[in-house]
Design an enzyme around this catalytic site. Structure first.
Site, PDB file in Angstrom:
ATOM      1  N   HIS A   1       1.930  52.861  59.514  1.00 41.84           N
ATOM      2  CA  HIS A   1       2.250  53.270  60.885  1.00 41.84           C
ATOM      3  C   HIS A   1       3.733  53.073  61.201  1.00 41.84           C
ATOM      4  CE1 HIS A   1       2.166  53.049  65.350  1.00 41.84           C
ATOM      5  NE2 HIS A   1       1.125  53.859  65.254  1.00 41.84           N
TER       6      HIS A   1
ATOM      7  N   ALA B   1       3.660  49.284  77.903  1.00 38.11           N
ATOM      8  CA  ALA B   1       4.201  50.509  78.499  1.00 38.11           C
ATOM      9  C   ALA B   1       4.092  50.518  80.019  1.00 38.11           C
ATOM     10  CB  ALA B   1       3.490  51.727  77.918  1.00 38.11           C
TER      11      ALA B   1
ATOM     12  N   TYR C   1       4.615  48.225  82.122  1.00 35.59           N
ATOM     13  CA  TYR C   1       5.634  47.447  82.837  1.00 35.59           C
ATOM     14  C   TYR C   1       6.815  48.346  83.208  1.00 35.59           C
ATOM     15  CZ  TYR C   1       3.118  43.301  81.212  1.00 35.59           C
ATOM     16  OH  TYR C   1       2.164  42.358  80.973  1.00 35.59           O
TER      17      TYR C   1
ATOM     18  N   ASP D   1       6.543  46.954  64.918  1.00 37.19           N
ATOM     19  CA  ASP D   1       5.388  47.714  64.421  1.00 37.19           C
ATOM     20  C   ASP D   1       4.785  46.996  63.209  1.00 37.19           C
ATOM     21  OD1 ASP D   1       3.783  50.202  63.557  1.00 37.19           O
ATOM     22  OD2 ASP D   1       4.902  50.959  65.257  1.00 37.19           O
TER      23      ASP D   1
ATOM     24  N   SER E   1       2.009  57.094  69.740  1.00 39.16           N
ATOM     25  CA  SER E   1       2.873  56.346  68.826  1.00 39.16           C
ATOM     26  C   SER E   1       3.895  57.254  68.155  1.00 39.16           C
ATOM     27  CB  SER E   1       2.034  55.674  67.730  1.00 39.16           C
ATOM     28  OG  SER E   1       1.397  54.521  68.209  1.00 39.16           O
TER      29      SER E   1
ATOM     30  N   ASN F   1      -3.465  56.099  74.068  1.00 42.11           N
ATOM     31  CA  ASN F   1      -4.298  57.242  73.694  1.00 42.11           C
ATOM     32  C   ASN F   1      -5.643  57.202  74.414  1.00 42.11           C
ATOM     33  OD1 ASN F   1      -2.248  57.814  71.853  1.00 42.11           O
ATOM     34  ND2 ASN F   1      -3.250  56.673  70.230  1.00 42.11           N
TER      35      ASN F   1
ATOM     36  N   ASP G   1      13.700  58.346  51.988  1.00 41.46           N
ATOM     37  CA  ASP G   1      14.264  58.968  53.181  1.00 41.46           C
ATOM     38  C   ASP G   1      14.719  57.961  54.230  1.00 41.46           C
ATOM     39  OD1 ASP G   1      13.480  61.227  51.881  1.00 41.46           O
ATOM     40  OD2 ASP G   1      12.390  62.110  53.548  1.00 41.46           O
TER      41      ASP G   1
END
Length: 597
Positions: free
Chosen positions: A168, A268, A270, A130, A323, A256, A139
């Site tokens: 992101h 995605a 594949y 990413d 995502s 999206n 956190d």
């Protein structure tokens, strides 16, 4: 044609591969330890001894004559412990603040908290392919990473300069494994930042391939790819196939670009990846979530609308996208590997899809359904003890009234059983400053049942203000009666305050229905009725910077619409500047909103 990969907020895809280790690589086995030396050993000698054993991230602890370090393996620990000048080697255990841990709705919906007594993802290495991850977010614990970008300004940086300059990747990582103020799905999984996208959320196929290669070579079990492009090529396909063959579990966001068919992005699309669609808190598939078809299938669905997670300012942000859905699946996959042990990608895919919850939508939209941690692990979630019957009183009518002395009137209310068991209670009416119960009725309700009740009353003969109540054995609702010689009761109308109830986003146009951006602001009065004829002025922000200022007037449905042609990709938020209306006054509040295009 140059293909551009971008982060996909709102599209969910995930691939689960179950091989414990990709290829023949061994997992990083970093050990956090405190090495305590004899009091005769000075600090410099302590540091040299720990370095010689392969220790890194050294921190002297003069108070106890020790060094905190990260050791590469058990052999280095044994070597230190056997030294004549070392008193002992302690495990550097974690400590957490005592406070309320917030569990985002998506983490709870996939049932992760219900299996944490069994597994939390310990020892599972997850590469977040990413924009990077914030190194020092309170956190997040990041075990390491890799900078795959070679374009300016990244070409002069070292490979371990993987810090997030977008947000992101930090958001995605938090959903996988946050633990602090909020919790991720697998809070003890090992996070690795694989930075393949720049500060604008864009990158190239070569960077992604390099990131996947690093994951294979460095012992990642799972790679989360919340990114995609509208087309693929042979190089990306071969990299995905090779990583799958090596045992790396590939989880990717579907995209999206919905609601049209065949809108899944790459990688995605594949078959070696697990493609994830996005759902909302009502288990509906998001309209913009990409759909499957001949191009490729959606495999699973996960929460992707209004997801709260970590952000680069050491804070938190709520955004939507596939995502945001993909890391829910990645977290569940980590829990599965921790609980069941090593398995190959196909076996994990079979387990996750076979245990998914059918949400009742078309297969092209939801795949096999919603990922469920409890079902994937085979852990029975015991129902909570039933709540006893509780009779709540609501919708008192009138809540306030003005009458002349001696005037009869009727008071009504709804009684609802909000408990899990049936029950019978006496519901009564009385004036609060008079202990006499004027009327009673007996109500029997099943769980969730509701029954209206009403009572006939008479206004007292003396002017003044009186409170009256309708009460069950558990609850009551109180109204106010004003007694005057001449009635001054007026139509309460609908109030005088206008609020912006919601700000919604959608896309349209172009090959994938994502070229233009539409924004809709809904205005209601204090009775939650649409307000027509209100002029709403807004500022639209893109990635935190002003993008456009616009004004529009609400129609009969109370909605003001704004359209932005050829809007670029990025995170959009809207701030309301003013709402102007002849009757209503704006309350000055902008509701939470956001959309990543």
């Amino acid at each position: 044609m140059k293909l551009l990969l971008t982060a996909l907020s709102g599209s969910l895809l995930f691939a689960v591969a179950g091989s414990a280790l990709p290829g023949n690589a061994s997992p990083p086995s970093d050990l956090k330890r405190i090495v305590v030396f004899d009091s005769s050993v000075d600090t410099e000698r302590q540091l040299n001894a720990v370095r010689a054993a392969g220790g890194r991230d050294l921190r002297p602890l003069g108070l106890i004559n020790a060094v905190a370090t990260v050791l590469p393996d058990a052999a280095s620990e044994r070597a230190l412990a056997s030294r004549f000048d070392v008193v002992r080697v302690d495990e550097d255990l974690e400590v957490h603040a005592h406070g309320n841990l917030e569990i985002p709705w998506g983490v709870e919906r996939v049932m992760a908290p219900f299996v944490w007594d069994e597994t939390t993802g310990v020892g599972v290495n997850v590469g977040i392919i990413d924009t990077g991850i914030q190194r020092d977010h309170p956190d997040l614990t990041v075990s390491g990473g890799f900078l795959a970008l070679t374009s300016p300004p990244y070409h002069r940086k070292s490979a371990d300069d993987w810090d997030d300059d977008n947000g992101h990747g930090t958001h995605v990582a938090g959903t996988v494994a946050a633990y602090g103020a909020i919790a991720g799905v697998a809070p003890d999984a090992n996070l690795y930042a694989v930075k393949v996208l720049d500060k604008n959320g864009s990158g190239s196929f070569s960077s992604v391939i390099a990131g996947i290669d690093w994951c294979v070579d460095n012992g990642m079990h799972i790679a989360n790819m919340s990114l995609g492009a509208s087309s693929g090529n042979d190089s990306l396909r071969e990299a995905i196939e090779a990583a799958d063959e090596a045992g790396l579990i590939l989880i990717a966001s579907a995209g999206n670009s919905g609601p049209g068919a065949n809108t899944i992005g790459y990688p995605a699309a594949y078959p070696q990846t697990i493609a994830v669609a996005a759902s909302d808190s009502n288990d509906n598939i998001a309209s913009w979530s990409s759909r499957g078809g001949d191009k490729g299938d959606v495999d699973l669905t996960a929460p992707g609308v209004s997801i709260k997670s970590t952000w680069t300012d050491s804070g938190y942000r709520t955004i939507s996208g596939t995502s945001m859905a993909a890391p829910h699946v990645t977290g569940v996959a980590a829990l599965v590997l921790d609980y069941h042990g090593p398995m190959d990608p196909q076996k994990l895919w079979t387990l996750l899809t076979g245990s998914a919850e059918d949400l009742g939508h078309d297969f092209t939209a939801q795949g096999y359904g919603l990922v469920r941690a409890d079902e994937a692990l085979g852990v029975e979630v015991l129902p909570a003890d039933p709540e006893p019957a509780f009779f709540a009183v609501s919708n008192l009518d009138p809540a306030a009234v003005t009458l002349e002395p001696g005037t009869p009137f009727t008071v009504s209310a709804d009684v609802t059983n909000t408990g899990d068991e049936s029950g019978t209670q006496t519901v009564s009416f009385q004036f609060a400053n008079d202990s006499t119960t004027l009327q009673t009725t007996e109500v029997t309700l099943d769980p969730g049942g509701k029954q209206p009740v009403s009572f006939d009353a008479t206004a007292p003969g003396t002017e003044g203000s009186y409170n009256y109540s309708v009460s069950s054995e558990d609850d009551s609702a109180t109204g106010t009666l004003t007694v005057e010689e001449e009635s001054t009761e007026e139509d309460p109308g609908t109030g005088s305050v206008a609020s912006v109830a919601s700000i919604d986003y959608s896309t349209r146009g172009g090959r994938f229905n994502d070229r233009h951006l539409d924004v809709a602001a809904s205005v209601v009065n204090d009775s939650n009725e649409p307000v027509a004829g209100a002029t709403v002025s807004i500022v639209l922000y893109l990635d935190g910077n002003p993008y456009a200022s616009s004004s529009a007037t609400t129609g009969s449905n109370g909605v003001a619409g704004y359209s932005y042609s050829n809007a670029p990709g990025g995170l959009y938020t809207t701030t309301v500047l003013n709402v102007v209306h002849d009757t209503f006054e704006w309350d000055g509040v902008t509701p939470p909103n956001g959309f990543e295009k």
